[in-house]
Design a protein around this motif. Structure first.
Motif, short mmCIF file in Angstrom:
data_model
loop_
_atom_site.label_atom_id
_atom_site.label_comp_id
_atom_site.label_asym_id
_atom_site.label_seq_id
_atom_site.Cartn_x
_atom_site.Cartn_y
_atom_site.Cartn_z
N GLY A 80 0.58 -1.11 0.19
CA GLY A 80 0.14 -0.02 -0.01
C GLY A 80 0.80 1.37 0.10
O GLY A 80 0.13 2.32 -0.23
N GLY A 81 2.07 1.04 0.40
CA GLY A 81 2.87 2.44 0.23
C GLY A 81 2.51 3.54 1.08
O GLY A 81 2.08 3.40 2.33
N ASP A 82 2.58 4.80 0.33
CA ASP A 82 2.20 6.00 1.26
C ASP A 82 0.76 5.99 1.55
O ASP A 82 0.33 6.47 2.73
N ILE A 83 -0.13 5.43 0.98
CA ILE A 83 -1.57 5.40 1.19
C ILE A 83 -1.59 4.50 2.55
O ILE A 83 -2.43 5.12 3.41
N ALA A 84 -0.93 3.36 2.50
CA ALA A 84 -1.20 2.44 3.88
C ALA A 84 -0.63 3.22 4.95
O ALA A 84 -1.28 3.17 6.08
N GLU A 85 0.33 3.88 4.68
CA GLU A 85 1.08 4.60 5.89
C GLU A 85 0.39 5.68 6.42
O GLU A 85 0.10 5.96 7.74
N GLY A 86 -0.36 6.52 5.46
CA GLY A 86 -1.16 7.53 5.70
C GLY A 86 -2.44 6.91 6.69
O GLY A 86 -2.92 7.58 7.57
N LEU A 87 -3.05 5.94 5.99
CA LEU A 87 -4.40 5.14 6.77
C LEU A 87 -3.95 4.90 8.30
O LEU A 87 -4.47 5.15 9.06
N ASP A 88 -2.62 4.36 8.49
CA ASP A 88 -2.08 3.71 9.43
C ASP A 88 -2.17 4.78 10.66
O ASP A 88 -2.50 4.66 11.79
N ALA A 89 -1.57 5.95 9.93
CA ALA A 89 -1.65 7.33 11.17
C ALA A 89 -2.77 7.63 11.27
O ALA A 89 -3.05 8.17 12.48
N LEU A 90 -3.79 7.67 10.29
CA LEU A 90 -5.04 8.16 10.59
C LEU A 90 -5.89 7.25 11.76
O LEU A 90 -6.62 7.59 12.52
N TYR A 91 -5.76 5.97 11.61
CA TYR A 91 -6.21 4.83 12.44
C TYR A 91 -5.79 5.14 13.93
O TYR A 91 -6.56 5.42 14.92
N GLU A 92 -4.41 5.61 14.01
CA GLU A 92 -3.80 5.53 15.33
C GLU A 92 -4.41 7.00 15.88
O GLU A 92 -4.79 6.98 17.28
N TYR A 93 -4.69 7.95 14.96
CA TYR A 93 -5.09 9.25 15.64
C TYR A 93 -6.43 9.10 16.05
O TYR A 93 -6.80 9.55 17.11
N MET A 94 -7.50 8.31 15.42
CA MET A 94 -8.72 8.00 15.84
C MET A 94 -8.84 7.13 17.01
O MET A 94 -9.51 7.56 17.95
N SER A 95 -7.89 6.21 17.37
CA SER A 95 -7.85 5.62 18.47
C SER A 95 -7.49 6.35 19.68
O SER A 95 -8.03 6.47 20.48
N GLU A 96 -6.44 7.22 19.44
CA GLU A 96 -5.98 8.21 20.32
C GLU A 96 -7.24 9.08 20.91
O GLU A 96 -7.41 9.57 22.06
N ARG A 97 -7.89 10.00 19.96
CA ARG A 97 -8.97 10.51 20.00
C ARG A 97 -10.08 10.01 20.70
O ARG A 97 -10.75 10.52 21.63
N LEU A 98 -10.29 8.75 20.48
CA LEU A 98 -11.42 7.91 21.15
C LEU A 98 -11.15 7.68 22.89
O LEU A 98 -12.13 7.81 23.56
N LEU A 99 -9.75 7.53 23.09
CA LEU A 99 -9.44 7.44 24.36
C LEU A 99 -9.48 8.87 25.10
O LEU A 99 -9.98 8.81 26.22
N ILE A 100 -9.24 9.89 24.48
CA ILE A 100 -9.54 11.23 25.00
C ILE A 100 -10.97 11.43 25.06
O ILE A 100 -11.38 12.01 26.36
N ALA A 101 -11.98 11.23 24.14
CA ALA A 101 -13.32 11.33 24.48
C ALA A 101 -13.89 10.48 25.37
O ALA A 101 -14.71 10.96 26.21
#
Length: 146
Positions: A80-101
Motif C-alpha cells: 500500500g505504500g504511502d496510502i497505507a502509511e497515511g491510513l495507519d497514522a489516521l487510524y492511530e489518531y482515531m484511537s487516540e481521540r477515542l481514548l480522550i473522548a
C-alpha cells in the motif's frame, strides 16, 4: 422451557453476521469493519449522553478494537505504500481521540471520529464499484448447468 424471545433474536442475528463474514469478499469485510466501528460509536454517543459510563466505555473500547485490530491490522504497508502509511497514522489518531473522548466525556470527539470513519467507508465503497473490482469479485457457481 425455551429461551427468551430476545435471545432467539440475538442468536439469529449472530448466525446472520457469521454467515455474512464467511461469504464476504475481502472488500466487504473491510466495509463490515467500518460498519461495526460506526455502530459502536453510535452506541457510545447514546450512552455518553445518557450518563451510562460503563456502557459508554465498552462501546468506545469496541470501536478502538475494531480500528486497531481490524482496520489497522489489515493494512499491507509494503503493497500500500504511502496510502497505507497515511491510513495507519489516521487510524492511530482515531484511537487516540477515542481514548480522550472516553476520559473527558466529549461527544464532539466521537462525532469527529464518526465523520472520519464515515468518509473512509464511503470512499472504500466507491472503490468497490469500479469495473476492476467487479472483475476481481468471486463468481457464484452456475447451478443452471448442473
Amino acid at each position: 422451557m425455551f429461551g427468551s424471545r430476545q435471545s432467539g433474536v440475538n442468536a439469529y442475528a449472530k448466525v446472520g453476521l457469521e454467515t455474512g463474514v464467511v461469504a464476504a469478499s475481502p472488500h466487504k469485510l473491510i466495509v463490515m469493519l467500518f460498519d461495526g466501528a460506526l455502530t459502536a460509536l453510535n452506541a457510545a454517543l447514546l450512552h455518553m449522553r445518557s450518563g451510562n459510563i460503563a456502557e459508554k466505555g465498552k462501546a468506545i473500547s469496541k470501536a478502538i478494537l475494531i480500528i486497531d485490530s481490524g482496520l489497522r491490522a489489515s493494512l499491507d504497508k509494503k503493497a500500500g505504500g504511502d496510502i497505507a502509511e497515511g491510513l495507519d497514522a489516521l487510524y492511530e489518531y482515531m484511537s487516540e481521540r477515542l481514548l480522550i473522548a472516553n476520559l473527558n466525556n466529549e461527544p464532539a470527539i466521537l462525532e469527529e471520529v464518526q465523520r472520519l470513519l464515515g468518509d473512509l467507508r464511503d470512499t472504500w465503497n466507491a472503490i468497490g464499484v469500479t469495473p476492476a473490482a467487479r472483475a476481481d469479485a468471486p463468481r457464484s457457481p452456475n447451478f443452471a448447468s448442473a
